[in-house]
Design a protein around this motif. Structure first.
Motif: not given
Length: 469
Positions: A289-291, A302-306, A308-309
């Motif tokens: 996520i940070i990279s 839901g935001a975590i899907f975006f 990560l992808t």
């Protein structure tokens, strides 16, 4: 009840099968999906520290309580609580079974999202998937990212993968403990651990891995001091949820055990693996996520899907790494789902004498139907999740702790001593741990959960009804 038409119960073929099944039950979306964004919302390392404390203070005593209830009775949660307590306690068992029923209905839909993202790695690049939503996906606008996610999370695709996931879950449970669940977890859980270890090694090579580890591993005690009213209940709830307590899974799985088993040793192994895997997930997710340039503190469901992808599009071989990651989460989700369905299935087998395949199909079908509204609008995910997770799960778990700690303490210690030997003062320490810290944490968590749910009903859900009426 049709107790006169009892169906022969299964048993575990091996101790390894039981341990892997219990670990698989714990290591599901609760750890691989919920844990990262709960940690992000809680301030990273500050949340992690409090979470680990609650695992020790609440998790270990509670897992032993569910174990003794299940093994002593060789029954599902309804029959087990009725036998340990009295006839009135069967209603507490019914709450536990209903909790699993509700959770699996939306859990299946969420698991379907991960299956879809896994297959996306074969059919398209994640960059192509996100081209229209790149800014939102990068975490610059969480609200916008959630709106975009809702467009992808509902509809025909969501329905198809919800159907596929529940079909797999029902098929495995219908085969039974030895031929279905035990065979499945012996493949899935080791695969999950190997894949996560590989991903963690890869994540350590990312450019912002150092910053991610600092965020995840170096707690700021000022954060705990100033935000403890939010961090403490969230960490306690995550600890309870991640181990699989309150859903009857551990009661049901322990009901297939013999009296010679050391429940304390088994419980320590299960909690140890569960915690280690949750920790490992953080070592994978936060560097990614940070990279990728996203804010780890803004990772909503839901935001975590975006995030990560989008991050997978920024790193070398990201498409294939993403495929492996989402495949890993799908495996974890399936290992938990079969555990939850087994609880409801065992209820029909024990209490109504229904054959296993019919019980699995009947309960699975009902769960599938209850999850259908979630594939239409995500407001139903919140409606079910907040009620089942923040209220029913905690309430059912609280009732089990009260039964063991206050209503039948002597019986509980005697049952725990089977396979261990005389516990001496340790037995009293365990009972008082259930009576005081565990019960207090659950009561506080329940009160906060009820208030949050009332707020949701009067604000978010009421607004949705007005908009759609």
């Amino acid at each position: 009840m049709n107790s006169g038409n009892m169906v022969q119960r299964d048993t575990w073929a091996t101790r390894t099968g039981f341990l892997l099944a219990a670990i698989g039950a714990a290591v599901g979306l609760g750890n691989v999906w919920r844990f990262p964004f709960a940690t992000g919302e809680g301030g990273g390392a500050a949340f992690l520290l409090v979470y680990l404390l609650f695992i020790a203070i609440v998790g270990f005593p509670a897992i032993l309580a569910e174990f003794v209830v299940g093994r002593s009775t060789q029954r599902n949660p309804v029959g087990a609580l009725r036998e340990v307590g009295s006839n009135g306690w069967k209603y507490a068992g019914a709450i536990v079974v209903a909790t699993g029923f509700l959770i699996l209905s939306y859990y299946s839909v969420v698991a379907g999202w991960f299956m879809r993202y896994f297959l996306l790695g074969f059919t398209d690049s994640y960059a192509g998937h996100l081209s229209e939503y790149e800014e939102a996906a990068a975490g610059e606008d969480v609200t916008e990212a959630m709106i975009m996610f809702e467009e992808l999370a509902v509809g025909l695709d969501s329905l198809v993968f919800h159907t596929l996931f529940m079909a797999l879950t029902v098929g495995i449970v219908a085969l039974g403990i030895r031929r279905g669940i035990e065979v499945a977890v012996k493949i899935m859980v080791p695969s999950l651990i190997i894949l996560l270890l590989g991903l963690a090694v890869w994540a350590a090579t990312l450019p912002e891995a150092g910053a991610a580890y600092s965020y995840y591993l170096n707690p700021e005690f000022d954060v705990i001091r100033t935000e403890w009213t939010e961090i403490l209940p969230a960490a306690a709830g995550q600890a309870f949820y991640s181990i699989g307590l309150g859903m009857g899974i551990l009661i049901t799985y322990a009901s297939y055990l013999g009296e010679d088993r050391n429940l304390a040793e088994d419980g320590a192994i299960i909690i140890g693996f569960d915690t280690a895997i949750a920790f490992l997930v953080g070592l994978v997710v936060f560097p990614v996520i940070i990279s990728g340039g996203a804010d780890p503190g803004q990772q909503a469901v839901g935001a975590i899907f975006f995030s990560l992808t989008d991050a997978f599009t920024q790193v070398t071989a990201g498409r294939w790494i993403g495929l492996i990651f989402f495949g890993t989460v799908a495996i974890a989700a399936l290992s938990s789902a079969i555990s939850v369905l087994e609880v409801t299935t065992s209820y029909l087998i024990d209490e109504w004498g229904i054959e296993r395949w019919k019980a699995a199909l009947g309960m699975g079908g009902g769960i599938y139907v209850l999850g259908l509204p979630v594939t239409y609008d995500l407001i139903f995910l919140d409606l079910l999740d907040l009620f089942a997770d923040a209220i029913l799960l905690v309430f059912g778990g609280l009732l089990v702790m009260l039964l063991v700690g206050w209503y039948t303490p002597q019986f509980a210690v005697q049952e725990l001593e089977k396979g261990i030997g005389d516990l001496g003062s340790l037995g009293h320490i365990w009972i008082w741990a259930l009576r005081v810290p565990v019960v207090i944490v659950l009561i506080v968590s329940l009160a906060l959960g009820v208030m949050d749910y009332i707020d949701f009903l009067t604000e978010d859900f009421a607004s949705w009804i007005n908009e759609n009426s």
